[in-house]
Design a protein around this motif. Structure first.
Motif, PDB file in Angstrom:
ATOM      1  N   ALA A  86       0.972  -1.241  -0.029  1.00 14.46           N
ATOM      2  CA  ALA A  86       0.002  -0.076  -0.034  1.00 14.46           C
ATOM      3  C   ALA A  86       0.976   1.398   0.024  1.00 14.46           C
ATOM      4  O   ALA A  86       0.572   2.383  -0.682  1.00 14.46           O
ATOM      5  CB  ALA A  86      -0.885   0.009   1.252  1.00 14.46           C
ATOM      6  N   GLY A 134       2.146   2.445  -3.461  1.00 15.36           N
ATOM      7  CA  GLY A 134       1.211   3.398  -4.037  1.00 15.36           C
ATOM      8  C   GLY A 134       1.528   4.606  -3.416  1.00 15.36           C
ATOM      9  O   GLY A 134       1.129   5.695  -4.114  1.00 15.36           O
ATOM     10  N   TRP A 135       1.419   4.716  -2.106  1.00 19.03           N
ATOM     11  CA  TRP A 135       1.549   6.246  -1.525  1.00 19.03           C
ATOM     12  C   TRP A 135       2.575   6.911  -1.991  1.00 19.03           C
ATOM     13  O   TRP A 135       2.695   8.210  -2.220  1.00 19.03           O
ATOM     14  CB  TRP A 135       1.536   5.519  -0.010  1.00 19.03           C
ATOM     15  N   LEU A 146       1.932   8.289  -5.213  1.00 18.42           N
ATOM     16  CA  LEU A 146       0.967   9.572  -5.153  1.00 18.42           C
ATOM     17  C   LEU A 146       1.715  10.806  -4.497  1.00 18.42           C
ATOM     18  O   LEU A 146       1.500  11.820  -4.807  1.00 18.42           O
ATOM     19  CB  LEU A 146       0.053   9.100  -4.004  1.00 18.42           C
ATOM     20  N   PHE A 199       3.384   6.924   9.272  1.00 24.38           N
ATOM     21  CA  PHE A 199       4.246   7.005   8.053  1.00 24.38           C
ATOM     22  C   PHE A 199       3.796   8.356   7.244  1.00 24.38           C
ATOM     23  O   PHE A 199       5.035   8.799   6.486  1.00 24.38           O
ATOM     24  CB  PHE A 199       4.001   5.779   7.221  1.00 24.38           C
ATOM     25  N   VAL A 220      -1.963  -1.363   9.268  1.00 26.50           N
ATOM     26  CA  VAL A 220      -2.653  -0.263   9.522  1.00 26.50           C
ATOM     27  C   VAL A 220      -3.491  -0.231  10.847  1.00 26.50           C
ATOM     28  O   VAL A 220      -3.538   0.788  11.589  1.00 26.50           O
ATOM     29  CB  VAL A 220      -3.583   0.250   8.250  1.00 26.50           C
ATOM     30  N   CYS A 235      -6.276  -0.718   3.327  1.00 28.00           N
ATOM     31  CA  CYS A 235      -4.928  -0.974   3.150  1.00 28.00           C
ATOM     32  C   CYS A 235      -5.033  -1.251   1.530  1.00 28.00           C
ATOM     33  O   CYS A 235      -5.656  -2.701   1.546  1.00 28.00           O
ATOM     34  CB  CYS A 235      -4.404  -1.926   4.051  1.00 28.00           C
ATOM     35  N   GLN A 236      -4.622  -0.761   0.627  1.00 26.57           N
ATOM     36  CA  GLN A 236      -4.719  -1.127  -0.741  1.00 26.57           C
ATOM     37  C   GLN A 236      -4.029  -2.505  -1.037  1.00 26.57           C
ATOM     38  O   GLN A 236      -3.129  -2.808  -0.545  1.00 26.57           O
ATOM     39  CB  GLN A 236      -4.151  -0.168  -1.575  1.00 26.57           C
ATOM     40  N   VAL A 291      -5.112   3.668   2.738  1.00 29.57           N
ATOM     41  CA  VAL A 291      -3.611   3.915   2.590  1.00 29.57           C
ATOM     42  C   VAL A 291      -3.375   3.042   1.246  1.00 29.57           C
ATOM     43  O   VAL A 291      -3.685   1.835   1.180  1.00 29.57           O
ATOM     44  CB  VAL A 291      -3.099   3.016   3.894  1.00 29.57           C
ATOM     45  N   GLY A 292      -2.747   3.916   0.452  1.00 31.96           N
ATOM     46  CA  GLY A 292      -2.388   3.406  -0.572  1.00 31.96           C
ATOM     47  C   GLY A 292      -2.148   4.504  -1.770  1.00 31.96           C
ATOM     48  O   GLY A 292      -1.795   5.732  -1.341  1.00 31.96           O
ATOM     49  N   GLY A 293      -2.526   4.141  -3.058  1.00 32.96           N
ATOM     50  CA  GLY A 293      -1.795   4.901  -3.943  1.00 32.96           C
ATOM     51  C   GLY A 293      -3.214   5.755  -4.662  1.00 32.96           C
ATOM     52  O   GLY A 293      -4.063   6.168  -4.050  1.00 32.96           O
ATOM     53  N   LYS A 294      -2.991   6.171  -6.194  1.00 30.17           N
ATOM     54  CA  LYS A 294      -4.228   7.140  -6.268  1.00 30.17           C
ATOM     55  C   LYS A 294      -5.530   6.496  -6.162  1.00 30.17           C
ATOM     56  O   LYS A 294      -6.530   7.343  -5.961  1.00 30.17           O
ATOM     57  CB  LYS A 294      -3.729   7.150  -8.033  1.00 30.17           C
ATOM     58  N   ASP A 322      -6.759   7.359  -3.010  1.00 29.18           N
ATOM     59  CA  ASP A 322      -7.072   8.900  -2.886  1.00 29.18           C
ATOM     60  C   ASP A 322      -8.452   9.018  -3.614  1.00 29.18           C
ATOM     61  O   ASP A 322      -9.126  10.017  -3.173  1.00 29.18           O
ATOM     62  CB  ASP A 322      -5.839   9.653  -3.894  1.00 29.18           C
ATOM     63  N   SER A 377      -5.453  10.405   4.767  1.00 26.31           N
ATOM     64  CA  SER A 377      -4.466   9.540   4.157  1.00 26.31           C
ATOM     65  C   SER A 377      -3.572   8.935   5.105  1.00 26.31           C
ATOM     66  O   SER A 377      -3.059   7.571   4.737  1.00 26.31           O
ATOM     67  CB  SER A 377      -3.580  10.391   3.170  1.00 26.31           C
ATOM     68  N   THR A 378      -3.592   8.990   6.351  1.00 27.01           N
ATOM     69  CA  THR A 378      -2.988   8.000   7.219  1.00 27.01           C
ATOM     70  C   THR A 378      -3.816   7.668   8.562  1.00 27.01           C
ATOM     71  O   THR A 378      -4.616   8.832   8.979  1.00 27.01           O
ATOM     72  CB  THR A 378      -1.554   8.664   7.927  1.00 27.01           C
ATOM     73  N   PRO A 379      -3.921   6.379   9.191  1.00 21.75           N
ATOM     74  CA  PRO A 379      -4.677   6.105  10.346  1.00 21.75           C
ATOM     75  C   PRO A 379      -4.555   6.930  11.348  1.00 21.75           C
ATOM     76  O   PRO A 379      -5.502   7.457  11.896  1.00 21.75           O
ATOM     77  CB  PRO A 379      -4.189   4.726  10.576  1.00 21.75           C
TER      78      PRO A 379
END
Lengths: 456, 456
Positions: free
Chosen positions: A163, A166-167, A170, A275, B305, B377-378, B409-412, B415, B430-432
């Protein structure tokens, strides 16, 4: 492990989206600078995957194999490792799960024994593969388009690691290496840290850990790595309940958090609370030259953001210079009469790219200034991207001779400017406080480095 | 001031990008539900701006005027205010600068006197205009496309306020009102807070202040507002150096930070350390129903996460429920055998939208659970946007009966999912840790509210 000339993917698959397929296509699409050998017992039927000839066993490959990635059901892994040994493979990454993490420690130990018998290094089991920018190797089942850069990331959690790959895309953070340690049956965080400390492509190391198996080894290695490269750690399971959750997640014994904290401080490892913060820090740590002198200066076009950054500097122990008369005179050349040459240097809302460029020239060239915090508060009269480019130009012309962080506060145009800066290797953050905290991490690392070097 | 049926823009201009032009076009383009009267002495020459008839003076307008926005050079402002008084205008927002902030306190006092003589309220001088979602009024020279919503923002700094208008768009935070108080010659933060406390469109109030002029008034108003609505304050000039910088920026006397901090705690105003945190908080505060019971539950598809959120809950004083046997049995229906029904409830990496929907149904319907933290979590096997939609569906079907925060949590793709959730009025981060901290703000406000209500 990270610099192979040839990689075999054992359990390569022709079925799209299967792990054994994604690893082969990721390797190929990312432009791996070496040879890729898909291995599948049904080589006769499959023949090729993504244009690459498939072999039934590593032993059938007519070439040397440096690294074998194993992604087949757990019961079949031992035999595959044995075959790798016979073939003379140098390192193995076992992606397959179903070992120590589900109580099957015995089978895991067998893998280690076979690897040792043949002198092979073993990563995993229970990993997501490895990424290394130096040879364009994306041997993971994570995202394809990782941005190459200077940050190495070692993750104990596979799922979170994937995950966070990917972040990083981004957030446009360039990565030198991404490795998941999984069950750490043989290779552990300390081994990887040691290797990365010598790696020319890596400037900063980020660790996500839930527990350390061999604390003494970790401390010893960290102590030797920190003078060379900054190490940031996110330690999950810090709280009592979190430690319980970590125990049921990866079977890690988290131990006392205060003991861990004291240990990290002793060896100069920086601890981030999450993170988001950790990646903020490594963005600055991986790009910053050595800090030569302590006092910092804030250059801004807005009073409000200047005050916020000033607050953050005091709370994060970054000393701010009180500009002497001659320095003030220099700054005053590049601002209107109602600007302020004190620190924060307020170029005022109308400040254009030339004024930023000139004022920063003063800040970079004056040896009394140790670091620079550049702020921009969006206005209707200036274009943040144009200003970003002149900030970068001034920095490059100075030879990047001191740490700099930037923060552009505003809407989409500011976001674009920050993306541009990040791509140009200039750490940029959406709030002044984030920028200052990242700079504080640079200060902290420089402090540790000096202390550890002095002790030698 | 915020609910006018007609607005006159004194100093309206036909020249693109001039303040007097931007305000008129912003009003018109944003779809102001009232009448707009551009005022310019050269009405004879200009005739119309953006299709609207121009008048030489407010006195020429054949209609009543509720609000006049004044953006003309400082020396001409007094006469314009006088004319407004004669016309019977109810409220005035003076955008023009060149008054108290540059030492011209005398002229500023004259404006106040004239306004008082005619019973007009006066905002500014030295402001950026006003935005109010309730009547689609964007009478600012900031960005056009503010997202209507439930958060009111009052900024002492004009430049930072304008920049943060852009930031709210980028972060997709819906705003009910945006006002800059400027020099606070007559209307101040406390007046606006008092009005916003009764405003049906506003659920949370965010203040950026560098200094408070009338501390006692502020405290008194805050004490009456907090039981109705959460108030978050960013106080710049908290540090010694920062206070000096604030003094030279807006002439504010910041006062002792610890005194301010104690005062805010006493009246239940939440203090954020920077605007990133402040907007994180109001996102949750403006959308959360009342907290009925304390204990929270974490629902996740990833162990890592989950551990991070567990840590954050403990550090931010959010108690986590220990699920009793019957609750565990319910959750176990919606996870594989290797999942965990303890808290964090780990649905495991393969969890699909149906499992999230069902497990959240349990969490929302069980009255022993006070709030819900949903994490994703992606993974390669599930689509975050599809999962986000089912999370929202479960929440709506429960009648939004308890506070919920989410973190993907992850990429595009993550988002995108978070943007979708935010638009659907579900706070997403974007974060826990950010999510948990925002929930902690909801807890803190509910705690203050109860305490203040009990005292009555």
């Amino acid at each position: 492990m990270l610099r192979p000339k040839s990689v075999a993917v054992i359990g390569a698959s022709e079925v799209k989206n299967k792990i054994g397929n994604v690893i082969v296509t990721n390797l190929k699409d990312y432009g791996f600078k070496g040879k890729i050998y898909p291995i599948n017992k049904k080589a006769d039927e499959i023949k090729e995957i993504d244009g690459l000839k498939v072999y039934a066993s590593v032993k059938d490959v007519p070439d040397d194999i440096d690294l074998a990635i194993i992604s087949i059901p757990a019961p079949a892994v031992l035999e595959a490792v044995e075959e790798c040994g016979e073939k003379g493979v140098k390192a193995i990454d076992v992606i397959s799960s179903g070992f120590g993490e589900v109580g099957n420690k015995e089978e895991e130990e067998k893998l280690v024994q076979v690897a040792k018998k043949y002198g092979m290094r073993l990563l995993g089991p229970n990993t997501f593969g490895v990424y290394y920018a130096g040879n364009s190797m994306n041997a993971t089942f994570g995202p394809k388009d990782v941005i190459p850069g200077k940050v190495a990331f070692i993750s104990q959690s596979g799922a979170l690691g994937i995950a966070l790959m990917g972040w990083t895309i981004l957030q446009q953070i360039g990565m030198s290496a991404i490795v998941s340690t999984g069950n750490k049956a043989e290779i552990d965080d300390a081994d990887l840290m040691e290797w990365l400390a010598e790696d020319q492509n890596t400037n900063a190391i980020l660790l996500y850990i839930e527990g350390v198996k061999d604390g003494q080894k970790f401390m010893k290695v960290a102590r030797s790595v920190v003078p060379k490269k900054p190490v940031v750690v996110i330690k999950a399971g810090r709280s009592q309940r979190g430690a319980q959750a970590a125990a049921s997640h990866t079977g890690s014994l988290a131990g006392s958090d205060s003991v861990f904290d004291a240990a990290m401080k002793q060896v100069g490892v920086l601890r981030a609370s999450d993170f988001g913060e950790a990646f903020d820090w490594v963005k600055a740590l991986s790009q910053s030259p050595t800090l030569k002198t302590q006092e910092s200066i804030i250059v801004t076009n807005g009073g409000g953001v200047g005050v916020l950054a000033t607050d953050a500097c005091e709370f994060n122990h970054i000393p701010l210079i009180v500009p002497p008369e001659d320095m003030k005179q220099e700054f005053m050349k590049y601002m209107p009469s109602f600007g302020s040459p004190k620190n924060p240097v307020d170029l005022t809302g109308g400040a254009n790219e030339k004024q930023y460029y000139d004022a920063l020239g003063v800040a970079f060239n004056d040896e009394r200034i140790g670091s620079v915090i550049v702020l921009y508060c969006q206005t209707a009269v200036t274009d943040p991207v144009i200003i970003a480019k002149q900030i970068a130009r001034a920095y490059e012309e100075s030879g990047r001779n001191k740490p700099m962080v930037t923060s552009f506060v505003g809407g989409k145009e500011c976001d674009d400017a920050m993306k541009w800066l990040t791509r140009a290797g200039i750490p940029s953050y959406s709030t002044p406080e984030q920028a200052v905290k990242a700079l504080a991490a640079v200060y902290a690392w420089n402090g540790y480095k000096e202390k550890l070097e002095a002790r030698k």
